[in-house]
Design an enzyme around this catalytic site. Structure first.
Site, PDB file in Angstrom:
ATOM      1  N   PHE A  31       7.979   3.693   9.280  1.00 39.10           N
ATOM      2  CA  PHE A  31       7.440   4.703   8.358  1.00 39.10           C
ATOM      3  C   PHE A  31       6.963   5.675   9.566  1.00 39.10           C
ATOM      4  O   PHE A  31       6.509   5.619  10.408  1.00 39.10           O
ATOM      5  CB  PHE A  31       6.151   4.103   7.900  1.00 39.10           C
ATOM      6  N   CYS A  37      -1.473  18.110   4.100  1.00 42.10           N
ATOM      7  CA  CYS A  37      -1.128  17.762   2.618  1.00 42.10           C
ATOM      8  C   CYS A  37      -1.622  19.186   2.124  1.00 42.10           C
ATOM      9  O   CYS A  37      -2.583  19.752   2.472  1.00 42.10           O
ATOM     10  CB  CYS A  37      -1.595  16.749   1.954  1.00 42.10           C
ATOM     11  N   CYS A  41      -6.324  14.292  -2.996  1.00 44.44           N
ATOM     12  CA  CYS A  41      -6.397  13.526  -3.898  1.00 44.44           C
ATOM     13  C   CYS A  41      -7.703  12.641  -3.634  1.00 44.44           C
ATOM     14  O   CYS A  41      -7.751  12.350  -2.509  1.00 44.44           O
ATOM     15  CB  CYS A  41      -5.107  12.538  -4.006  1.00 44.44           C
ATOM     16  N   CYS A  44      -6.663   9.364  -1.749  1.00 41.66           N
ATOM     17  CA  CYS A  44      -5.480   9.170  -0.657  1.00 41.66           C
ATOM     18  C   CYS A  44      -5.907   8.405   0.556  1.00 41.66           C
ATOM     19  O   CYS A  44      -7.276   8.190   0.851  1.00 41.66           O
ATOM     20  CB  CYS A  44      -5.480  10.611  -0.113  1.00 41.66           C
ATOM     21  N   ASP A  45      -5.042   7.477   1.010  1.00 40.50           N
ATOM     22  CA  ASP A  45      -5.273   6.974   2.155  1.00 40.50           C
ATOM     23  C   ASP A  45      -4.875   7.242   3.620  1.00 40.50           C
ATOM     24  O   ASP A  45      -4.689   6.388   4.705  1.00 40.50           O
ATOM     25  CB  ASP A  45      -4.701   5.410   1.972  1.00 40.50           C
ATOM     26  N   THR A  46      -4.696   8.482   3.674  1.00 36.61           N
ATOM     27  CA  THR A  46      -4.287   9.230   4.805  1.00 36.61           C
ATOM     28  C   THR A  46      -5.523   9.911   5.465  1.00 36.61           C
ATOM     29  O   THR A  46      -6.031  10.594   4.770  1.00 36.61           O
ATOM     30  CB  THR A  46      -3.286   9.887   4.759  1.00 36.61           C
ATOM     31  N   GLU A 100       8.826  10.327   0.567  1.00 37.67           N
ATOM     32  CA  GLU A 100       7.861  10.169  -0.557  1.00 37.67           C
ATOM     33  C   GLU A 100       7.060  11.342  -0.674  1.00 37.67           C
ATOM     34  O   GLU A 100       6.182  11.960   0.434  1.00 37.67           O
ATOM     35  CB  GLU A 100       6.940   8.953  -0.350  1.00 37.67           C
ATOM     36  N   HIS A 194       2.161  -4.523   0.017  1.00 38.32           N
ATOM     37  CA  HIS A 194       2.069  -4.771   1.329  1.00 38.32           C
ATOM     38  C   HIS A 194       0.279  -4.736   1.484  1.00 38.32           C
ATOM     39  O   HIS A 194      -0.352  -5.396   2.528  1.00 38.32           O
ATOM     40  CB  HIS A 194       2.231  -3.306   2.138  1.00 38.32           C
TER      41      HIS A 194
END
Length: 200
Positions: A31, A37, A41, A44-46, A100, A194
Site C-alpha cells: 500500500f 484529499c 469525509c 476517513c481513517d487517514t 482507490e 483487515h
C-alpha cells in the site's frame, strides 16, 4: 522526446499487508498511502497532516523490499499526486497497479484495477464525477444515505458497511446492509476484513 521528471510526493505511509476490501480481498498488497484529499469525509481513517516527501525513486526503493508485485495507490486521494510518470515507473518495474479513488478526478494514466468509492453524499460536494467506468464501485453504506451507483458503470458493485467506531451501531449497519443486498442483488458485500482480524 519527453524526459522523465521525478516529482516529489507527499506520502502518508507505505506498508505491506493484505487487501482487506472488495474484489481483491486477501491478496498480499503493498500500500502506498498518499497524503491529502479534495474531500473531507467524516469517517476517513487517514491523518492528512502527517506525511514525508519522497521522490518516485525513494518510493520504488521502499516498495521493492516486499515480495508482492501488487501495489495499491490509496489515500487520501491518489489522483492528486500519482502522475503518469510514476504509474509508468511502477509498470516498468513489474508492478500490477491498483488505485482507490473517490472518482472526482481521472487517473493520470491507465491502471490495472480502478476502485471508485464516491463520497459526495457524505461531504456535500456537488457536480458530476470525472470517472464514468471502473473495475469496482465501492459505496459506503450507513443505513441512512440513499444507495446510488452515481451513474458509474463497473465490473463489480460493492456495498461496504460504514465503520462508526461504535460496535452496536456497526452491527446494526451491517445487518441493514445485508438486508439491502438481499433485496438488491446487483450489489455485493465488502467487509473491512483487515480490521476484523486486527491487521493494518
Amino acid at each position: 522526446m519527453k524526459t522523465y521528471r521525478d516529482k516529489m510526493k507527499r506520502i502518508n505511509d507505505i506498508f505491506y499487508s493484505l487487501q482487506g476490501e472488495g474484489r481483491n480481498t486477501g491478496r498480499a498488497t503493498v500500500f502506498i498511502r498518499f497524503a491529502g484529499c479534495n474531500l473531507r469525509c467524516p469517517f476517513c481513517d487517514t491523518e492528512f497532516s502527517e506525511y514525508r516527501e519522497m521522490s518516485d525513486a525513494d518510493i520504488l526503493a521502499a516498495i521493492s523490499t516486499y515480495p508482492s508485485r501488487f501495489v495499491v495507490l490509496t489515500g487520501g486521494e491518489p489522483t492528486l499526486q500519482a502522475d503518469a510518470g510514476f504509474i509508468a515507473l511502477l509498470h516498468s518495474n513489474g508492478y500490477e497497479v491498483a488505485m482507490e479513488s473517490n472518482g472526482t478526478r481521472r487517473p493520470a494514466a491507465p491502471v490495472d484495477w480502478l476502485t471508485v468509492s464516491p463520497k459526495q453524499a457524505y461531504t456535500g460536494a456537488t457536480g458530476r464525477l470525472a470517472v464514468a467506468r471502473c473495475d469496482e464501485l465501492k459505496v459506503i453504506f450507513d443505513g441512512e444515505t440513499e444507495v446510488s451507483d452515481c451513474g458509474i458503470e463497473a465490473g463489480y458493485y460493492y456495498l461496504q458497511p460504514c465503520d462508526t467506531g461504535d460496535e452496536a451501531r456497526n452491527r446494526a449497519i451491517t445487518e441493514a446492509c445485508v438486508d439491502y443486498i438481499c433485496k438488491h442483488p446487483k450489489w455485493r458485500l465488502s467487509l473491512q476484513t483487515h480490521k476484523m482480524i486486527g491487521f493494518k
